[in-house]
Design an enzyme around this catalytic site. Sequence first.
Site, PDB file in Angstrom:
ATOM      1  N   HIS A  18       3.603 -11.017   0.445  1.00  0.00           N
ATOM      2  CA  HIS A  18       2.530 -10.052   0.195  1.00  0.00           C
ATOM      3  C   HIS A  18       2.911  -8.752   0.911  1.00  0.00           C
ATOM      4  O   HIS A  18       2.796  -7.684   0.336  1.00  0.00           O
ATOM      5  CB  HIS A  18       1.198 -10.611   0.679  1.00  0.00           C
ATOM      6  CG  HIS A  18       0.023  -9.775   0.319  1.00  0.00           C
ATOM      7  ND1 HIS A  18      -0.321  -9.491  -0.983  1.00  0.00           N
ATOM      8  CD2 HIS A  18      -0.887  -9.115   1.083  1.00  0.00           C
ATOM      9  CE1 HIS A  18      -1.390  -8.713  -1.008  1.00  0.00           C
ATOM     10  NE2 HIS A  18      -1.753  -8.461   0.241  1.00  0.00           N
ATOM     11  N   HIS A  52       1.600  -0.565  -2.603  1.00  0.00           N
ATOM     12  CA  HIS A  52       0.720  -1.691  -2.907  1.00  0.00           C
ATOM     13  C   HIS A  52      -0.005  -1.404  -4.229  1.00  0.00           C
ATOM     14  O   HIS A  52      -0.920  -0.589  -4.277  1.00  0.00           O
ATOM     15  CB  HIS A  52      -0.285  -1.884  -1.775  1.00  0.00           C
ATOM     16  CG  HIS A  52      -1.073  -3.153  -1.867  1.00  0.00           C
ATOM     17  ND1 HIS A  52      -1.157  -3.914  -3.021  1.00  0.00           N
ATOM     18  CD2 HIS A  52      -1.818  -3.805  -0.937  1.00  0.00           C
ATOM     19  CE1 HIS A  52      -1.915  -4.961  -2.804  1.00  0.00           C
ATOM     20  NE2 HIS A  52      -2.326  -4.931  -1.542  1.00  0.00           N
ATOM     21  N   CYS A  63      -6.507  -7.939  -4.410  1.00  0.00           N
ATOM     22  CA  CYS A  63      -5.054  -7.766  -4.308  1.00  0.00           C
ATOM     23  C   CYS A  63      -4.259  -9.034  -4.586  1.00  0.00           C
ATOM     24  O   CYS A  63      -3.030  -8.983  -4.640  1.00  0.00           O
ATOM     25  CB  CYS A  63      -4.703  -7.175  -2.945  1.00  0.00           C
ATOM     26  SG  CYS A  63      -5.561  -5.607  -2.652  1.00  0.00           S
TER      27      CYS A  63
END
Lengths: 401, 294
Positions: free
Chosen positions: A293, A328, A162
């Site tokens: 994030h 995400h 990620c």
Amino acid sequence: MTRVLITGLGPVSSIGIGAAAFESGLRAGHCGIRPIGSFDTTGFPRVLGGEVQVFDAGSILSRIEPEEWGRSSQFAAAAARLAARDAGLQWERIDPERVSVVIGTTSGEAKVTEMFAQQLVGGGFEGVDPDIARRLPADRLSSAVSAELDAHGESMTIATACSASNYALGYAYDLIVSGEADVVFSGGADSVCRWAHAGFLRLGAVAERTCSPFDRDRTGMVTAEGGSMLVLEKAELARARGAVPYAEFLGYASNCDATHMVMPNASSIADCISAAHETAGVKTGDVDYVCAHGTGTPANDVTEAQALYEAFGGDVPPVSSIKSMLGHTMGAASGFGAIASALAIARGFLPPTIGWSTPDPEMAWLDPIPNRHRQAPVRVAQNNGFAFGGNNAIVMLGAAS
Amino acid sequence: MSRPVVLTRWAVCLPGLPPGTTFEGWAPDDVPPPERAGELLGRKGLLAKEPATRLALCAVHRAFGLPERAPRRTASDLSPDTAVVISSNLGNIATVARLSTSVREEGVRAASPLDAPNASGNVIASTVAIWFRFGGPNLTVCSGHPSGLDAVGLGHMLLLSGRARRVVVVGVEPRDATADALLTDATGEPGVAVAACVVLEPEGVGAPLHEVAPVSNTERPHVVADRGDDGRSELDTGSDGRGYGAEGVLQVAVAAAVVTDDPGVRSVTAVCGSRTEGFRSALVGSPRVTLGAA
């Protein structure tokens, strides 16, 4: 020292395709999260996803045939084509050997992998269509971009989960600074798929109703997809051709917590933030915006907030999570963060965290830019990217002087 | 990348070869097969670790010359300046295929929480970092056949840019039915179980790595030793060129071993890649030859 400018943006996202549409989506606080439509979610207790529902690769791509590539490669190549157009590159004046491609991803061709597994169950290895096997390797993502652009420089796929696209952007920056490339297309791509959604579900990480980063009542993240691409260009060449840059790439830092596969470490992240500031030559007071994030999981957001508090000595600038809008997007996530940061600098606004209603007492001091964008000059933006295994990468962008 | 760095440590694990196998100028390290990795690494912490991760851990363990079942480093032993770069195209493909199949067949509860982290492409790199407490940049590359030398080049860049003081580069591929099926489709033959590790440092005792660069005037992967007036000879890396994402790191590890042990070798050139994906080359010099003269 060689300076690096960001001269083109190529977002393919659930809130907009292309730089202008994406900027409008950010400003409007548009939410691209819906019930998942690309696979049957029967039996799944949580079914939200950030899918790019209106995506016609054929209308964007110029050189490669979409049907020969998986969905993630299509996202990557389409994003690259959009970024190239946005940059206004004069291809006839560019040596293709000096154009490189660095792409980040978490799951590569996730949907092709799913087809592969389906055929495996149906007919064993003999029953797998060779075309499926050919389209499966993750290095196809960077190959697709290189083929679409006819770029002959280095073509690399980085699979650092990620935070992959921040790692990719960092390496892209190093390629230009070291003199190995003049132009680098860099970012990330990933696709929503059943097995990745199930994996995050079983880790207890998926949101129940909505994605509400930094909210007291947040319940988790939402799996999402897209392609995020930026054009990094040697400043000298960009200036010579009269390009109008969005931002300057000031520097980056990366490290690894090296403590736990799924529990982030605030102290290690704070170290990474400080290292990023140092390599970019900025002080904490110079940073006007943090693109977090901000996954919306209880663990990530409180840890990230602690790290920011520690690194900024308590004086933390406004922080937002665009995952509240996109979900995400995995390997593409920090690429989208970099695009949002570049737009924030170039256009003077702070993207919001939507779906936010209640301060979390553990981070009551945090300004999440709730629900509406805010007009504000941004000199320096910090883009955070974290991943499984404690893989942290932070990119610093600044106003192009 | 003109400034050389130094290959200070290396190891090659080819668990499919009979024990005691040697090649001209070098020999693989003695390692157990992945399912018995605990004999080398110690059992604690290996639960649910995949074969590729176990192989990578064995390669790093051997490269650092650690004794069997050496005590793990503690939280206070973090090496913040040591980076990890992994090259693997098929590292966790069996886990991903199994997860995808079981979720399709049996529903979401068939996904094991123990398997979920293994489905992430960076599981090998992060596990190596956690196991050995390497806190520097942590990267995973999966760029097809050139991937191994991509990883070595990336490590070289991390040192030259000052982002790390030491880089542990590992190329690793597992051998399982899923990997075999995919690789056979792609190349016409199955791969091999292999892990190779090289450690790069800005200076120190070892073999100089002069450059890693794209190369176009070649048709196939190869590793060639330059013996000066005695001519050139091709080296056998033990993989028959089937190391896929691990091949480039394997080539550099073999090169480092050969230039160090054979005083007649001035340098070794390694080339990996494919016609469709392009080729990269690395030049490894002899520790006995002045830098730049190789």
